[in-house]
Design an enzyme around this catalytic site. Structure first.
Site: not given
Length: 670
Positions: A73, A333
């Protein structure tokens, strides 16, 4: 001289024109990221416009990708001032020679200017504006800052913006270790992000990628072999999903810290992933519409290493969006170990103390064991291991339910009562509590009676809860619970754990610890409706042991007993601890307790299937008769009466009078 003056004037005017440039905002919103303890992404949230835009630094991108990007680029990126005259002249010359645009002359800085302003690239007015902004950006930002802006804003198709979002969208990973093929595709995509999407236009994507690879090979960035291998690599045929680990917890911490764009948790992403998979498997095996939740924590530091709120966040049938680690449920429990620990601390009992398991009535409240049987005199150790209800309610009566509530709150939990003051049913699950709070209580038990507060944010200062019970009582509870039977294939004695099933079979629990970690499991329906036949021991316990196996390769040993722990048999206990009696029993007259005169202790009888005559002395009517722990006759007011034969073999007969006193004989029937 005039020419120099004019040139200088033009230059000064141009320079002032650049300085007057109104720059677009460079601080764009980025996605909120929730990271694990090692900085790995657990979950990200899109920004307000629905885009995935993750904050990034150049050093987080693969160096080979950066090299390919700059060579393809803008190879003079670090040399020009925002506009590259050489590239512009080359692009203009190619356009004149070919009669069409062959290559662009935009620099990365000009592309950043276009991205920040969302401008066009085709018109000269747009191109001039990009040049002006690019020149101004170069004056005010460093090259790395400009590169960072490109890596943050470049479009990569769909809702992905920036290199990190692109790497996750197309390859499901961070951009730090890209293959040459992956890097080449991500270099090519921003030029035409929608028309080169590999999931929709694979031919265009492949052609663009291969052009990048060919140029990188010509320029020596890639070897011939690497470029050829990259050209043969398959393209991603669909978008990858962003990580969604610990989704419920991520939403919770994000809501608690608005405006913070990066939150690091104590969660280990590898452990979290394994636990989410485990719960998904367990829920599928348990049945449709069942949900599940899990918390795994270090009980020495309080750091939560995995938190799973449901088997699947998007599973509508199981209401997966509901975080069941925070839901109030009946603990069944699972509070019993705390009751026994408090009783040990108060000097009411010891693990080897005998306690009577028989019918009781507390002002109209008559608890029953889960199997409706009675076992007579039994050691506290066995009463807890069998999870009997009557012994623990007796202890709760002596402790006072308010003491149990106070201990839970001191231990960091926030139990919710269905109404009014706590009652005796509290010890059997008569309160609402979340899985997180239950794990918090067990963290205290596992850490020696007082533990750290659970925490999920990395760097949060450690805090201690109040003391639950003494270190000696905590060890005694753990020593009892490590003796429970384990699921097939599990290592016995290595994990202290307790299961629980709430009233109506709505909740199945299993929670336990080894020498370092505590894990809590819940299964049930998110809407609270019953699930017939579910039990904590059958459903949740195997998941608990499997979770420990997936947490780490080997279990940490449970601690040795504290020096002050009293480890003796029942006969060696101090007399008041040999048998549990309520404190008020010292004032009761037990001389009139019921006695069985016939049959005598150790008798051997031949009944031929008939009934057995029982003769009593003492006690207060009415009388209840139990044979081998099960009621066979009740409401008797006479002192001589027949009872059904308990069957051949050795049997135990227990008589309980109206005042709760009892007598017992053992016999054999031929």
């Amino acid at each position: 001289m005039f020419v120099l003056t004019a040139a200088f004037t033009v230059w000064r005017s141009f320079d002032a024109w650049i300085d007057r440039t109104d720059l677009p905002l460079t601080l764009a919103e980025t996605s909120t990221e929730v990271l694990d303890r090692k900085g790995r992404l657990l979950r990200a949230f899109p920004v307000e416009d629905g885009l995935w835009r993750l904050a990034v630094r150049p050093d987080q991108a693969d160096p080979r990708f950066l090299a390919m990007l700059l060579r393809y680029e803008d190879k003079r990126f670090y040399a020009h001032a925002g506009v590259d005259p050489v590239a512009l002249l080359r692009a203009a010359g190619q356009a004149l020679w070919n009669g069409r645009t062959v290559s662009g002359g935009s620099t990365l800085t000009m592309q950043v200017a276009r991205l920040l302003e969302d401008g066009s690239t085709g018109r000269w007015s747009g191109k001039l504006r990009q040049m002006r902004v690019a020149l101004a950006l170069e004056r005010r930002l460093s090259k790395d800052e400009i590169l960072t802006l490109y890596l943050t804003h470049a479009p990569y198709g769909s809702a992905a913006e920036g290199i990190r979002a692109a790497a996750y969208t197309w390859f499901g990973k961070e951009p730090g270790r890209l293959t040459p093929a992956e890097a080449a595709l991500l270099v090519a995509l921003p030029q035409s992000p929608e028309r080169r999407r590999p999931d929709r236009f694979p031919e265009a994507a492949q052609e663009a990628r291969n052009r990048v690879l060919a140029r990188m090979q010509r320029q020596g960035v890639l070897s011939h072999e690497d470029a050829e291998a990259a050209r043969r690599s398959a393209l991603p045929y669909r978008m990858a999903a962003f990580p969604r680990l610990a989704p419920h917890l991520s939403e919770r911490v994000r809501a608690a810290h608005p405006g913070k764009h990066q939150l690091r948790l104590t969660i280990d992403s590898a452990v979290q992933s394994r636990m989410q998979q485990l719960l998904a498997e367990a829920a599928r095996a348990a049945g449709p519409q069942l949900s599940a939740a899990l918390i795994a924590a270090d009980h020495q530091t309080g750091e939560v290493q995995a938190l799973v709120g449901s088997p699947g966040y998007a599973d509508a049938a199981r209401r997966g969006f509901v975080d069941m680690t925070q839901a109030l449920r009946s603990p069944g429990s699972t509070l019993k170990p705390l009751v026994y620990g408090l009783a040990f601390d108060q000097g009411l009992a010891h693990p080897e103390t005998l306690i009577h398991d028989g019918p009781v009535n507390f002002a109209g409240y008559a608890p029953q064991n889960f199997d409706n049987a009675f076992r007579g005199d039994i050691r506290i150790r066995e009463a807890l291991q069998l999870s009997l209800n009557i012994p623990v309610v007796k202890l709760t009566q002596e402790l006072g339910p308010a003491r149990l509530m106070a201990a839970m709150r001191s231990g960091g939990a926030k139990p919710q009562l269905p109404g009014g003051a706590p009652g005796l049913a509290l010890s059997l699950g008569g309160a609402g509590i979340s899985l997180q709070d239950l794990v918090q209580l067990y963290t205290g038990l596992a850490a020696g009676g007082q533990g750290p507060r659970l925490r999920v944010l990395q760097g949060a200062p450690p805090q201690q809860t109040g003391r639950l019970i003494s270190a000696e009582a905590a060890w005694q509870v753990g020593d009892i619970l490590r003796g429970l039977p384990v699921p097939p294939g599990a290592q016995p004695g290595a994990i202290a754990y307790k299961t629980g099933t709430s009233y109506g079979h709505r909740d199945a629990w299993a929670i336990g610890w080894d020498g370092r970690h505590v894990i809590g499991i819940w299964l049930g329906r998110a809407d609270g409706t019953p699930v017939p036949g579910i039990f904590g021991g059958d459903l949740a316990a195997p998941v608990l042991f499997e979770a420990f196996g997936r947490l780490k390769p080997a279990l940490d040993p449970l601690p040795s007993p504290p020096p002050a722990a009293l480890i003796v048999s029942s006969a060696e206990l101090p007399l008041p601890l040999q048998r549990f009696r309520p404190r008020a029993a010292a004032f009761d007259d037990s001389r009139d307790a019921p006695q069985i005169l016939f049959p005598p202790e150790g008798a051997r009888l031949a009944l031929d299937g008939g009934s057995l005559t029982l003769k009593l002395r003492g006690g207060t009517a009415p009388f209840l008769v139990l044979a081998n722990g099960r009621p066979v006759l009740s409401g008797q007011r006479r002192r001589e009466f027949p009872v059904p034969s308990p069957g051949t073999g050795f049997s135990s007969l227990v008589i309980v009078d109206g005042a709760g006193r009892s007598g017992r004989v053992n016999l054999r029937i031929d």
